[in-house]
Design a protein around this motif. Sequence first.
Motif, PDB file in Angstrom:
ATOM      1  N   THR A   1      -4.551   3.068  -4.440  1.00  0.00           N
ATOM      2  CA  THR A   1      -5.218   4.181  -4.168  1.00  0.00           C
ATOM      3  C   THR A   1      -5.060   3.601  -2.003  1.00  0.00           C
ATOM      4  OG1 THR A   1      -7.548   2.156  -4.324  1.00  0.00           O
ATOM      5  CG2 THR A   1      -7.121   4.154  -6.326  1.00  0.00           C
ATOM      6  N   GLY A   2      -6.184   4.576  -1.842  1.00  0.00           N
ATOM      7  CA  GLY A   2      -6.825   4.214  -0.175  1.00  0.00           C
ATOM      8  C   GLY A   2      -5.599   5.414   0.794  1.00  0.00           C
ATOM      9  N   PHE A   3      -4.286   5.296   0.107  1.00  0.00           N
ATOM     10  CA  PHE A   3      -3.027   6.500   1.234  1.00  0.00           C
ATOM     11  C   PHE A   3      -3.710   7.474   1.173  1.00  0.00           C
ATOM     12  CE2 PHE A   3      -1.714   6.745  -3.519  1.00  0.00           C
ATOM     13  CZ  PHE A   3      -1.430   7.856  -3.393  1.00  0.00           C
ATOM     14  N   ARG A   4      -3.833   8.331   1.867  1.00  0.00           N
ATOM     15  CA  ARG A   4      -3.894   9.650   2.188  1.00  0.00           C
ATOM     16  C   ARG A   4      -3.371  10.486   1.146  1.00  0.00           C
ATOM     17  NH1 ARG A   4      -1.575  13.728   7.117  1.00  0.00           N
ATOM     18  NH2 ARG A   4      -3.684  15.273   6.826  1.00  0.00           N
ATOM     19  N   GLY A   5      -4.062  11.398   0.489  1.00  0.00           N
ATOM     20  CA  GLY A   5      -4.252  12.407  -0.904  1.00  0.00           C
ATOM     21  C   GLY A   5      -4.480  11.236  -1.534  1.00  0.00           C
ATOM     22  N   ALA A   6      -4.799  10.354  -1.686  1.00  0.00           N
ATOM     23  CA  ALA A   6      -4.281   9.143  -3.264  1.00  0.00           C
ATOM     24  C   ALA A   6      -5.199  10.471  -4.698  1.00  0.00           C
ATOM     25  CB  ALA A   6      -5.354   7.869  -2.526  1.00  0.00           C
ATOM     26  N   GLU A   7      -7.271  10.431  -4.108  1.00  0.00           N
ATOM     27  CA  GLU A   7      -7.911  11.354  -5.329  1.00  0.00           C
ATOM     28  C   GLU A   7      -6.541  12.700  -5.883  1.00  0.00           C
ATOM     29  OE1 GLU A   7      -8.739  10.424  -2.128  1.00  0.00           O
ATOM     30  OE2 GLU A   7      -9.857   8.419  -2.171  1.00  0.00           O
ATOM     31  N   GLU A   8      -6.755  13.403  -4.409  1.00  0.00           N
ATOM     32  CA  GLU A   8      -5.141  14.341  -4.840  1.00  0.00           C
ATOM     33  C   GLU A   8      -4.786  14.443  -5.713  1.00  0.00           C
ATOM     34  OE1 GLU A   8      -7.215  18.289  -4.700  1.00  0.00           O
ATOM     35  OE2 GLU A   8      -8.990  16.581  -5.063  1.00  0.00           O
ATOM     36  N   HIS A   9      -4.363  13.282  -5.436  1.00  0.00           N
ATOM     37  CA  HIS A   9      -2.965  13.454  -6.300  1.00  0.00           C
ATOM     38  C   HIS A   9      -2.873  12.664  -7.281  1.00  0.00           C
ATOM     39  CE1 HIS A   9       1.204  10.999  -7.698  1.00  0.00           C
ATOM     40  NE2 HIS A   9      -0.041  10.399  -7.326  1.00  0.00           N
ATOM     41  N   TYR A  10      -4.171  11.954  -7.972  1.00  0.00           N
ATOM     42  CA  TYR A  10      -4.565  11.563  -9.436  1.00  0.00           C
ATOM     43  C   TYR A  10      -4.895  12.678 -10.222  1.00  0.00           C
ATOM     44  CZ  TYR A  10      -3.000   6.597  -8.122  1.00  0.00           C
ATOM     45  OH  TYR A  10      -2.247   5.405  -7.679  1.00  0.00           O
ATOM     46  N   ARG A  11      -5.979  14.052  -9.346  1.00  0.00           N
ATOM     47  CA  ARG A  11      -6.315  14.503 -10.186  1.00  0.00           C
ATOM     48  C   ARG A  11      -5.365  15.647 -10.687  1.00  0.00           C
ATOM     49  NH1 ARG A  11      -8.376  19.577  -9.032  1.00  0.00           N
ATOM     50  NH2 ARG A  11      -7.432  19.945  -7.116  1.00  0.00           N
ATOM     51  N   LEU A  12      -4.375  15.893  -9.650  1.00  0.00           N
ATOM     52  CA  LEU A  12      -3.414  16.563  -9.986  1.00  0.00           C
ATOM     53  C   LEU A  12      -2.198  16.201 -11.056  1.00  0.00           C
ATOM     54  CD1 LEU A  12      -3.242  18.022  -6.434  1.00  0.00           C
ATOM     55  CD2 LEU A  12      -4.366  19.045  -8.060  1.00  0.00           C
ATOM     56  N   LYS A  13      -1.908  15.590 -11.603  1.00  0.00           N
ATOM     57  CA  LYS A  13      -1.570  15.006 -12.569  1.00  0.00           C
ATOM     58  C   LYS A  13      -2.040  15.838 -14.131  1.00  0.00           C
ATOM     59  CE  LYS A  13      -0.203  11.381 -15.639  1.00  0.00           C
ATOM     60  NZ  LYS A  13      -0.564   9.740 -16.004  1.00  0.00           N
ATOM     61  N   GLY A  14      -0.908  16.066 -14.763  1.00  0.00           N
ATOM     62  CA  GLY A  14      -1.276  17.055 -15.654  1.00  0.00           C
ATOM     63  C   GLY A  14      -1.476  18.849 -15.250  1.00  0.00           C
TER      64      GLY A  14
END
Length: 377
Positions: free
Chosen positions: A272-285
Amino acid sequence: MTRSWRFSALADRHRALGSDLGDWNGMGTAWTYDKDQDEEYVAIRTKAGLMDVSGLKKVHVTGPHASHILDLATTRDVEKIYPGKSAYACMLNDAGKFTEDCILYRTGPNSWLVVHGSGTGHEELQRAAVGKDVSIRFDDNLHDLSLQGPLAVDYLEKHVAGIRELPYFHHMQTRLFGLPAMISRTGYTGERGYEIFCRGQDAPAIWDRIVDEGKAMGIIPCRFTTLDMLRVESYLLFYPYDNSQMYPFENEGPGDTLWELGLDFTVSPGKTGFRGAEEHYRLKGKERFKIYGVLLEGNEPADEGAEIWRDGRKVGVSTCSMYSPLAKRAMAIARLDVDCAAEGTPLEVRNKSGAIKAAAHPLPFDDPDKKKRTAKG
């Protein structure tokens, strides 16, 4: 070449082979040679070929905070990368969308070389570096000669002690023909190969000697665009040609997720903590498409950007295609609707010359277990 502001020290060698040096990434690059491109493809798959890939951008990141900014800017856990090792990584924007891929080479405790293509890699690093004790320096003197193919190691071991034992995604500081070089076991072909990083003033001597000595082994110079044939078979994406920058969605800005591109493996587990991490995980699926392979009937490859249809509706687009003179098949990388990205799905590729029957096929087409590029000994 009006857009070119970077210049390869090998430009005269490319002109002598018939290239007019088309622009890529700001550098005059050998898009064409006056010889059969299939010969180059076969050489790399069966013997070896030498390419000038100096159009890639090379950025030195040094200082006490170097690892920290790479941790912020890229998807990899950089602390797992030790000096002499490298890793393929991606960079995202705040929306969790892909902006660049790169290779991170750790050259010392506080020093890195980041090699990236035509995306915003340099800018992403500068953004992460604000307020940090770090130096970021673009190095256009550093040239990159790529010797790729099964005989590459046989040639290099005559000149570089220990090269045969160098593992995949590792590099060594050495000398080649008495000249300083960093040799990395990486490449963009799906074959066992090596990238030779050298000074611009040394590149012509290294190029000439490999071409001269390698001739007896079947090693030949190859144009940059031969990589398109190799990358289709080996599932190697090329920004922006496989991305929504080229094939935008209606009413959406450019940007693809790593889940859509099949590059989610570049995110270190749990990072976690890299730029865009939260959105990356949210966009799975939530994929709008999948990068997938397409096998075509007959010998005609898909046109660049050819529409792909199924049951009377458009379901995708071909981004890069080729006919393999070794596999005797026409194949393509495609952006397909998620429900069509399954092996055997019947498809129709609509070329300008007419429709061609095709079927979805998993990537990569060649060496799916990556045994060639990772071979030991």
